[in-house]
Design a protein around this motif. Sequence first.
Motif, PDB file in Angstrom:
ATOM      1  N   SER A  93      -1.549   5.198   4.476  1.00  0.00           N
ATOM      2  CA  SER A  93      -2.698   4.845   3.624  1.00  0.00           C
ATOM      3  C   SER A  93      -3.187   6.037   2.802  1.00  0.00           C
ATOM      4  O   SER A  93      -3.726   5.864   1.724  1.00  0.00           O
ATOM      5  CB  SER A  93      -3.827   4.237   4.452  1.00  0.00           C
ATOM      6  OG  SER A  93      -4.308   5.160   5.367  1.00  0.00           O
ATOM      7  N   TYR A  95      -1.177   8.333   1.538  1.00  0.00           N
ATOM      8  CA  TYR A  95      -0.023   8.826   0.763  1.00  0.00           C
ATOM      9  C   TYR A  95       0.281  10.275   1.137  1.00  0.00           C
ATOM     10  O   TYR A  95       0.621  11.097   0.295  1.00  0.00           O
ATOM     11  CB  TYR A  95      -0.275   8.744  -0.749  1.00  0.00           C
ATOM     12  CG  TYR A  95      -0.482   7.353  -1.260  1.00  0.00           C
ATOM     13  CD1 TYR A  95       0.597   6.488  -1.436  1.00  0.00           C
ATOM     14  CD2 TYR A  95      -1.754   6.890  -1.577  1.00  0.00           C
ATOM     15  CE1 TYR A  95       0.397   5.194  -1.892  1.00  0.00           C
ATOM     16  CE2 TYR A  95      -1.958   5.600  -2.038  1.00  0.00           C
ATOM     17  CZ  TYR A  95      -0.885   4.762  -2.196  1.00  0.00           C
ATOM     18  OH  TYR A  95      -1.071   3.491  -2.653  1.00  0.00           O
ATOM     19  N   ASP A  96       0.112  10.580   2.396  1.00  0.00           N
ATOM     20  CA  ASP A  96       0.319  11.947   2.859  1.00  0.00           C
ATOM     21  C   ASP A  96       1.813  12.165   3.119  1.00  0.00           C
ATOM     22  O   ASP A  96       2.452  11.352   3.764  1.00  0.00           O
ATOM     23  CB  ASP A  96      -0.479  12.141   4.163  1.00  0.00           C
ATOM     24  CG  ASP A  96      -0.667  13.601   4.511  1.00  0.00           C
ATOM     25  OD1 ASP A  96       0.097  14.421   3.985  1.00  0.00           O
ATOM     26  OD2 ASP A  96      -1.573  13.910   5.298  1.00  0.00           O
ATOM     27  N   GLN A  97       2.347  13.257   2.594  1.00  0.00           N
ATOM     28  CA  GLN A  97       3.777  13.533   2.768  1.00  0.00           C
ATOM     29  C   GLN A  97       3.992  14.730   3.706  1.00  0.00           C
ATOM     30  O   GLN A  97       5.059  15.319   3.719  1.00  0.00           O
ATOM     31  CB  GLN A  97       4.413  13.850   1.400  1.00  0.00           C
ATOM     32  CG  GLN A  97       4.356  12.703   0.409  1.00  0.00           C
ATOM     33  CD  GLN A  97       5.339  11.592   0.750  1.00  0.00           C
ATOM     34  OE1 GLN A  97       6.516  11.833   0.988  1.00  0.00           O
ATOM     35  NE2 GLN A  97       4.858  10.367   0.810  1.00  0.00           N
ATOM     36  N   SER A 103       7.654  10.949   6.296  1.00  0.00           N
ATOM     37  CA  SER A 103       7.895  10.942   4.848  1.00  0.00           C
ATOM     38  C   SER A 103       9.336  10.555   4.507  1.00  0.00           C
ATOM     39  O   SER A 103       9.629  10.166   3.382  1.00  0.00           O
ATOM     40  CB  SER A 103       7.535  12.293   4.239  1.00  0.00           C
ATOM     41  OG  SER A 103       8.333  13.296   4.809  1.00  0.00           O
ATOM     42  N   ILE A 107       8.308   2.648   3.750  1.00  0.00           N
ATOM     43  CA  ILE A 107       7.018   2.145   4.246  1.00  0.00           C
ATOM     44  C   ILE A 107       7.260   1.048   5.288  1.00  0.00           C
ATOM     45  O   ILE A 107       6.598   1.001   6.323  1.00  0.00           O
ATOM     46  CB  ILE A 107       6.145   1.634   3.076  1.00  0.00           C
ATOM     47  CG1 ILE A 107       5.695   2.830   2.240  1.00  0.00           C
ATOM     48  CG2 ILE A 107       4.918   0.863   3.587  1.00  0.00           C
ATOM     49  CD1 ILE A 107       4.825   2.487   1.049  1.00  0.00           C
ATOM     50  N   HIS A 226      -5.618  15.082  -3.509  1.00  0.00           N
ATOM     51  CA  HIS A 226      -6.186  13.730  -3.577  1.00  0.00           C
ATOM     52  C   HIS A 226      -7.696  13.755  -3.815  1.00  0.00           C
ATOM     53  O   HIS A 226      -8.349  12.719  -3.764  1.00  0.00           O
ATOM     54  CB  HIS A 226      -5.875  12.956  -2.292  1.00  0.00           C
ATOM     55  CG  HIS A 226      -4.406  12.790  -2.061  1.00  0.00           C
ATOM     56  ND1 HIS A 226      -3.595  12.158  -2.960  1.00  0.00           N
ATOM     57  CD2 HIS A 226      -3.592  13.186  -1.045  1.00  0.00           C
ATOM     58  CE1 HIS A 226      -2.347  12.155  -2.504  1.00  0.00           C
ATOM     59  NE2 HIS A 226      -2.321  12.784  -1.352  1.00  0.00           N
TER      60      HIS A 226
END
Lengths: 316, 55
Positions: A93, A95-97, A103, A107, A226
């Motif tokens: 949620s 979008y953390d890589q 990663s 999804i 972000h």
Amino acid sequence: MKYIGRGTIKAFLQNHLSTNCMLDKEIVQYIFNMLHGKGKVFHTDETYFSWGEFYVQVSSFHLKEDTCIQSVISHAGAIELLILATDIFDEISDYDQSDQIISQLSIGEAVTIANALMMEAFQLILHNSKTDIQEKLSIIIYELQNACNGQWRDLHFIISECIPTEEEYFSVVKQKSSALVKLVCGLSDMYNKNIWEPIAIDIGIAGQLKNDAADIVSENKSDLIHKKATLPLIKAIEYSSKKDNGWLIKKLHQLETTDDNSALILEIKNYIRKTGAIDYCFILSKIYMNKALEQIATHFPEKQIQIQRLKRYLES
Amino acid sequence: MNQNLWNVLQNFLEKEVIGTAELALAKETLSPQQFSALTEYLQHGTKKIEGRPWV
């Protein structure tokens, strides 16, 4: 009663996932790999916090000679799986890589593994609870719902035209970060749930403040990209608006349009450090942690060994 | 109450050295809990706690 260490939780999970678990072997392999990450029970540096071990620490405040040790160990294992599931959902949620394993997954794969982890955790708790199962599930579900609401608020808690206040930050953190601590404390000492609730809130706030400050000084984290409204950023913006006519906000706006952000991010991070905002958050974190430990000492004056052990653990 | 701590840190930022006078002023301004956490932080510096996320 003998203290249950991290090695015992690891041995239980190793055995459970390899032999007793009905999940696909590939899913199990991913789970094992993820459980070796930072803050997870199999991580090589055992001074790192692990949620399963934290569960055991809180449980140690009410254990008696006749307490079923196997139940405590299996619940600690379940907590590790449950928190890993919430980590995966959060990574998706946000979008953390930053997590190397997550990663690399699609999804669909990540959601499936998180779902599997959550079901496995519930299964473990169901199978290892002789009594109070309804109460336990009620605590878990209530706090997971709280965590969902907190995550939802956090997703929209960003620096935009309107700059969030410190008060708003604490309101979001209280809901988002304290839910899982409350879950672990409530589950491990159900009959003293009301005592642990304010303690858990303070521990959760202390942890989040530390993470938010560490995010600014870390090379790999993503809050700044972000524009997450973390306290270091809120305070640095406050500083900037007073001292240099909003230099920081202008730089943050540039982040939107610049393709290669690395030099700009470094410049912003160095600026935030110089405002005192990082020091402020680390000190506040210490204040909240001290407050939590003082409350524990007040409620459990006869548990000095457990208090000192928990203090060392949380401050390590 | 947190504003006092922020103000103390801002005062420290303006000084090259934090000496007994600055600490005495901080002690007057802050609650005992805040002052205790501040002095502990100043003693240990940030190295010990940076980069150790636990939640």
